[in-house]
Design a protein around this motif. Structure first.
Motif, PDB file in Angstrom:
ATOM      1  N   ILE A  11       0.859  -1.195   0.000  1.00  0.00           N
ATOM      2  CA  ILE A  11       0.000   0.000   0.000  1.00  0.00           C
ATOM      3  C   ILE A  11       0.893   1.242   0.000  1.00  0.00           C
ATOM      4  CG2 ILE A  11      -1.881  -1.124   1.272  1.00  0.00           C
ATOM      5  CD1 ILE A  11      -0.807   0.750   3.691  1.00  0.00           C
ATOM      6  N   LEU A  12       0.296   2.364  -0.306  1.00  0.00           N
ATOM      7  CA  LEU A  12       0.904   3.670  -0.034  1.00  0.00           C
ATOM      8  C   LEU A  12       0.172   4.213   1.182  1.00  0.00           C
ATOM      9  CD1 LEU A  12       1.200   5.206  -3.605  1.00  0.00           C
ATOM     10  CD2 LEU A  12       3.017   4.221  -2.200  1.00  0.00           C
ATOM     11  N   PRO A  13       0.889   4.635   2.224  1.00  0.00           N
ATOM     12  CA  PRO A  13       0.214   5.106   3.436  1.00  0.00           C
ATOM     13  C   PRO A  13      -0.581   6.378   3.192  1.00  0.00           C
ATOM     14  CG  PRO A  13       2.604   5.282   3.633  1.00  0.00           C
ATOM     15  CD  PRO A  13       2.330   4.687   2.309  1.00  0.00           C
ATOM     16  N   GLU A  14      -1.582   6.548   4.027  1.00  0.00           N
ATOM     17  CA  GLU A  14      -2.358   7.784   4.011  1.00  0.00           C
ATOM     18  C   GLU A  14      -1.590   8.835   4.807  1.00  0.00           C
ATOM     19  OE1 GLU A  14      -6.295   6.852   5.441  1.00  0.00           O
ATOM     20  OE2 GLU A  14      -6.494   5.200   4.003  1.00  0.00           O
ATOM     21  N   ALA A  15      -1.850  10.085   4.551  1.00  0.00           N
ATOM     22  CA  ALA A  15      -1.171  11.169   5.269  1.00  0.00           C
ATOM     23  C   ALA A  15      -1.347  10.977   6.770  1.00  0.00           C
ATOM     24  CB  ALA A  15      -1.733  12.514   4.836  1.00  0.00           C
ATOM     25  N   GLY A  16      -0.245  11.054   7.487  1.00  0.00           N
ATOM     26  CA  GLY A  16      -0.287  10.930   8.938  1.00  0.00           C
ATOM     27  C   GLY A  16      -0.280   9.515   9.469  1.00  0.00           C
ATOM     28  N   GLU A  21      -1.774   2.686  12.855  1.00  0.00           N
ATOM     29  CA  GLU A  21      -2.908   2.953  11.962  1.00  0.00           C
ATOM     30  C   GLU A  21      -2.918   1.967  10.791  1.00  0.00           C
ATOM     31  OE1 GLU A  21      -2.096   6.427  14.368  1.00  0.00           O
ATOM     32  OE2 GLU A  21      -0.756   5.396  12.981  1.00  0.00           O
ATOM     33  N   ILE A  22      -1.747   1.731  10.228  1.00  0.00           N
ATOM     34  CA  ILE A  22      -1.657   0.789   9.109  1.00  0.00           C
ATOM     35  C   ILE A  22      -1.995  -0.617   9.591  1.00  0.00           C
ATOM     36  CG2 ILE A  22      -0.115  -0.262   7.400  1.00  0.00           C
ATOM     37  CD1 ILE A  22       1.397   2.469   7.376  1.00  0.00           C
ATOM     38  N   GLY A  60       8.961  11.849  15.053  1.00  0.00           N
ATOM     39  CA  GLY A  60       8.798  10.508  15.591  1.00  0.00           C
ATOM     40  C   GLY A  60       8.241   9.488  14.630  1.00  0.00           C
ATOM     41  N   ASN A  61       7.838   9.880  13.441  1.00  0.00           N
ATOM     42  CA  ASN A  61       7.236   8.956  12.483  1.00  0.00           C
ATOM     43  C   ASN A  61       8.083   8.892  11.223  1.00  0.00           C
ATOM     44  OD1 ASN A  61       5.592   7.331  10.964  1.00  0.00           O
ATOM     45  ND2 ASN A  61       3.899   8.758  10.829  1.00  0.00           N
ATOM     46  N   PRO A  62       8.677   7.729  10.937  1.00  0.00           N
ATOM     47  CA  PRO A  62       9.510   7.627   9.743  1.00  0.00           C
ATOM     48  C   PRO A  62       8.722   7.370   8.453  1.00  0.00           C
ATOM     49  CG  PRO A  62       9.527   5.552  10.891  1.00  0.00           C
ATOM     50  CD  PRO A  62       8.706   6.506  11.726  1.00  0.00           C
ATOM     51  N   ILE A  63       7.413   7.186   8.550  1.00  0.00           N
ATOM     52  CA  ILE A  63       6.624   6.807   7.384  1.00  0.00           C
ATOM     53  C   ILE A  63       6.236   8.045   6.573  1.00  0.00           C
ATOM     54  CG2 ILE A  63       4.525   5.667   6.580  1.00  0.00           C
ATOM     55  CD1 ILE A  63       4.605   4.013   9.175  1.00  0.00           C
ATOM     56  N   LEU A  64       6.547   7.992   5.278  1.00  0.00           N
ATOM     57  CA  LEU A  64       6.187   9.062   4.347  1.00  0.00           C
ATOM     58  C   LEU A  64       5.032   8.605   3.461  1.00  0.00           C
ATOM     59  CD1 LEU A  64       9.787   9.959   3.130  1.00  0.00           C
ATOM     60  CD2 LEU A  64       8.410  11.188   4.825  1.00  0.00           C
ATOM     61  N   PRO A  65       4.190   9.518   2.993  1.00  0.00           N
ATOM     62  CA  PRO A  65       3.099   9.130   2.101  1.00  0.00           C
ATOM     63  C   PRO A  65       3.580   8.456   0.811  1.00  0.00           C
ATOM     64  CG  PRO A  65       2.724  11.328   2.948  1.00  0.00           C
ATOM     65  CD  PRO A  65       4.116  10.936   3.362  1.00  0.00           C
TER      66      PRO A  65
END
Length: 77
Positions: A11-16, A21-22, A60-65
């Motif tokens: 998937i591509l993550p959603e903003a934020g 959440e994932i 604190g969050n390494p995940i990018l959209p």
């Protein structure tokens, strides 16, 4: 001509989005801690990235959209 190969589900993550959440959205049948652990082990390219600096909107969050997040383990050869 060869057939199409099976592609690992991603998937591509959603903003934020963060790991929790994932995990809740993509692996709802697993306890959250187990689902997060699995996602992180399947996505070391994101999990091992340094987090955004303090004060950043992504602190604190390494995940990018734009990250590709695998939601299943590596496929057997």
């Amino acid at each position: 001509m060869s057939g199409l190969s099976k592609v690992r589900k991603s998937i591509l993550p959603e903003a934020g989005d963060g790991w929790a959440e994932i995990a809740r959205r993509e692996l709802p049948d697993l306890p959250e801690v187990e689902a997060v652990n699995r996602l992180q082990s399947w996505n070391l390219h994101v999990f091992l990235r340094a987090p955004a600096p303090a004060g950043s909107p992504r602190a604190g969050n390494p995940i990018l959209p734009s990250d590709v997040i695998f939601v299943e383990p590596p496929l057997a050869p």
